[in-house]
Design a protein around this motif. Structure first.
Motif: not given
Length: 190
Positions: A145-153
């Motif tokens: 998910h984009e939300r977790l991907a953003t958190e993981w850069n």
């Protein structure tokens, strides 16, 4: 072994309509997906999912049994742990691959979800609002998910599932007003 979808609750109105004035609530209850009775009788039950407004809609239906303003055989409700097992460890037995699927153990395929909230501790109605943030099948990430991907850069992966907030809110509004069906015609049906 029984494989069934709690979304079949939508057929209860037709079942009652077919039996008309001759319906006997105690007799018809036997056909209203008696999950608790089946499980406590030793029947291996697994879940099917034909969709809904969120990924855990089927589990919520098994717990609440609230559909279209009625509580359908509420004594057949099951707890959230059993509801989840219908789609995990018990499902592995159904497809005769419990040595490979259904639980997280060394040597198994590592099919798993990372969720945005704790399924086991949140209020029951919040289960409808759970979003998968990561999905792994066979140890490979198929959805991030984009939300977790953003958190993981990192970049999102695969399809992103977002529950339908308006539909969930309406389901919960109707469920809060639901009353047990005790016999007779269904309000609002033809």
């Amino acid at each position: 072994m029984i494989s069934c979808d709690p979304n079949y609750m939508r057929t209860f109105e037709a079942l009652i309509e077919d039996y008309g004035e001759y319906n006997d609530p105690e007799h018809l209850r036997k056909y209203m997906l008696p999950f608790k009775t089946w499980i406590e009788s030793g029947v291996n039950v697994v879940g099917q999912n034909t969709g809904g407004p969120g990924p855990f809609h089927s589990e919520w239906l098994m717990m609440r049994r609230a559909f279209r303003g009625y509580l359908w055989a509420p004594e057949e409700s099951i707890d959230r742990v059993r509801a989840l097992k219908l789609y995990t460890s018990w499902a592995g037995r159904y497809v005769t691959k419990s040595d490979q699927l259904g639980t997280l153990e060394e040597g198994k395929w590592a099919d798993l979800l990372v969720l945005d909230r704790d399924y086991f501790t949140i209020p029951e109605n919040d289960i409808l609002r759970i979003q998968p943030l990561l999905t792994m099948v066979g140890g490979k990430v198929i959805s991030l998910h984009e939300r977790l991907a953003t958190e993981w850069n990192t970049a999102p992966v695969g399809e992103e599932y977002n529950y339908n907030q308006e539909e969930v809110d309406e389901i919960l509004r109707v469920a809060e007003q639901a009353r047990p069906w005790t016999g007779g015609p269904i309000a609002g049906s033809n």
